[in-house]
Motif scaffolding. Structure first.
Motif, PDB file in Angstrom:
ATOM      1  N   VAL A 101      38.450  38.149  44.129  1.00 51.11           N
ATOM      2  CA  VAL A 101      37.927  37.230  43.330  1.00 51.11           C
ATOM      3  C   VAL A 101      36.712  37.829  42.274  1.00 51.11           C
ATOM      4  O   VAL A 101      37.045  37.343  40.880  1.00 51.11           O
ATOM      5  CB  VAL A 101      37.013  35.683  43.407  1.00 51.11           C
ATOM      6  N   ALA A 102      36.282  38.782  42.696  1.00 53.98           N
ATOM      7  CA  ALA A 102      34.822  39.980  42.208  1.00 53.98           C
ATOM      8  C   ALA A 102      35.942  40.554  41.213  1.00 53.98           C
ATOM      9  O   ALA A 102      35.597  40.469  39.943  1.00 53.98           O
ATOM     10  CB  ALA A 102      34.464  40.259  42.980  1.00 53.98           C
ATOM     11  N   ASP A 103      36.652  41.197  41.677  1.00 50.16           N
ATOM     12  CA  ASP A 103      37.685  41.741  40.724  1.00 50.16           C
ATOM     13  C   ASP A 103      38.343  41.057  39.111  1.00 50.16           C
ATOM     14  O   ASP A 103      38.305  41.216  38.115  1.00 50.16           O
ATOM     15  CB  ASP A 103      38.418  42.582  41.214  1.00 50.16           C
ATOM     16  N   LEU A 104      38.676  39.606  39.495  1.00 50.96           N
ATOM     17  CA  LEU A 104      39.242  39.037  38.369  1.00 50.96           C
ATOM     18  C   LEU A 104      38.007  38.384  37.675  1.00 50.96           C
ATOM     19  O   LEU A 104      37.989  38.283  36.040  1.00 50.96           O
ATOM     20  CB  LEU A 104      39.782  37.438  38.836  1.00 50.96           C
ATOM     21  N   CYS A 105      36.881  37.906  37.800  1.00 42.61           N
ATOM     22  CA  CYS A 105      35.775  37.621  36.935  1.00 42.61           C
ATOM     23  C   CYS A 105      34.926  38.771  36.091  1.00 42.61           C
ATOM     24  O   CYS A 105      34.577  38.562  34.987  1.00 42.61           O
ATOM     25  CB  CYS A 105      34.626  37.049  37.839  1.00 42.61           C
ATOM     26  N   HIS A 106      35.105  39.624  37.054  1.00 43.28           N
ATOM     27  CA  HIS A 106      34.486  41.735  36.097  1.00 43.28           C
ATOM     28  C   HIS A 106      36.210  41.585  35.259  1.00 43.28           C
ATOM     29  O   HIS A 106      35.575  42.194  33.832  1.00 43.28           O
ATOM     30  CB  HIS A 106      34.644  42.688  36.827  1.00 43.28           C
ATOM     31  N   GLU A 107      37.230  42.382  35.775  1.00 44.93           N
ATOM     32  CA  GLU A 107      37.802  42.393  35.080  1.00 44.93           C
ATOM     33  C   GLU A 107      38.316  41.633  33.609  1.00 44.93           C
ATOM     34  O   GLU A 107      39.272  42.527  32.930  1.00 44.93           O
ATOM     35  CB  GLU A 107      39.227  43.073  35.738  1.00 44.93           C
ATOM     36  N   ARG A 108      38.496  40.325  34.457  1.00 41.96           N
ATOM     37  CA  ARG A 108      39.249  38.728  33.322  1.00 41.96           C
ATOM     38  C   ARG A 108      39.998  39.610  32.591  1.00 41.96           C
ATOM     39  O   ARG A 108      40.298  39.982  31.153  1.00 41.96           O
ATOM     40  CB  ARG A 108      38.288  39.122  32.109  1.00 41.96           C
ATOM     41  N   PRO A 109      41.637  40.535  33.201  1.00 40.53           N
ATOM     42  CA  PRO A 109      43.031  40.050  32.692  1.00 40.53           C
ATOM     43  C   PRO A 109      43.866  39.442  32.617  1.00 40.53           C
ATOM     44  O   PRO A 109      43.669  38.026  32.803  1.00 40.53           O
ATOM     45  CB  PRO A 109      43.417  40.668  34.603  1.00 40.53           C
ATOM     46  N   GLU A 110      44.204  39.359  31.112  1.00 42.08           N
ATOM     47  CA  GLU A 110      45.211  38.665  30.753  1.00 42.08           C
ATOM     48  C   GLU A 110      46.043  37.979  32.135  1.00 42.08           C
ATOM     49  O   GLU A 110      46.032  36.685  31.426  1.00 42.08           O
ATOM     50  CB  GLU A 110      45.764  39.305  29.207  1.00 42.08           C
ATOM     51  N   SER A 111      46.660  38.912  32.338  1.00 43.79           N
ATOM     52  CA  SER A 111      47.319  38.559  33.860  1.00 43.79           C
ATOM     53  C   SER A 111      47.643  39.838  34.755  1.00 43.79           C
ATOM     54  O   SER A 111      47.496  40.352  34.378  1.00 43.79           O
ATOM     55  CB  SER A 111      49.208  38.209  32.858  1.00 43.79           C
ATOM     56  N   ARG A 112      47.688  38.393  35.564  1.00 43.43           N
ATOM     57  CA  ARG A 112      47.846  39.383  37.468  1.00 43.43           C
ATOM     58  C   ARG A 112      48.242  38.374  38.102  1.00 43.43           C
ATOM     59  O   ARG A 112      47.855  37.485  38.431  1.00 43.43           O
ATOM     60  CB  ARG A 112      46.695  39.584  37.422  1.00 43.43           C
TER      61      ARG A 112
END
Length: 176
Positions: free
Chosen positions: A45-56
């Motif tokens: 979750v921390a990675d998603l919130c930090h990186e904000r990838p277009e799609s993962r």
């Protein structure tokens, strides 16, 4: 069950997987809503919130084929009306706000098919929204960037019956 919130989500969905029923949709919706409450301290979750990838891709079930993706949508990003063919989808918002409109496909004798908008729903953090096979919807990020989860019954890249629509002078018609 031990592990991350994502591991628990996948296990619970897998344990209750079956043919499309009201109970399956309810179970998957509840599980996705629980996942949206995952601690922001969990690494994924921390990675998603930090990186904000277009799609993962977050999870793909090797037996049943269901898929969980995360998407980051920029504020104002609009995705035209579409369905998911013979598949179904549950969206959940982690961060930001998404507006999701619903449509009915109508056509009269001798008329080309067109869409009529039924309404729209503002999907906020923690909310989930379900679309069954054939349901037509659009999405717009109204507060972002937004992070949303898209849980699908199968890999939509393999879905051949998806229909997207195009605006022709204010009327939504099937794209060619």
């Amino acid at each position: 069950m031990t592990g991350t919130s994502l591991d628990i989500f996948a296990g619970r969905v897998r344990d209750n997987w079956g043919t499309l029923t009201s109970e399956l949709i309810e179970n998957c919706s509840v599980r996705l809503a629980e996942l949206l409450q995952a601690p922001r301290t969990e690494a994924w979750v921390a990675d998603l919130c930090h990186e904000r990838p277009e799609s993962r891709e977050l999870y793909r079930d090797p037996v049943h084929g269901f898929v969980l993706l995360a998407h980051t949508e920029a504020e104002g990003r609009y995705r035209v009306p579409h369905d998911h063919g013979e598949s179904w989808v549950i969206y959940g918002v982690l961060d930001g706000e998404m507006e999701m409109g619903t449509y009915a496909r109508v056509e009269g004798p001798g008329e080309a098919p067109r869409l009529v908008k039924r309404g729209s729903t503002l999907v906020r953090p923690g909310d989930v929204q379900v679309y069954l096979p054939g349901d037509i919807h659009d999405t717009r990020c109204v507060s972002g960037p937004a992070i949303q989860f898209r849980f699908t019954a199968r890999d939509l890249r393999l879905e051949t019956t998806i229909v997207r629509y195009a605006d022709q002078g204010g009327v939504w018609v099937p794209s060619v």
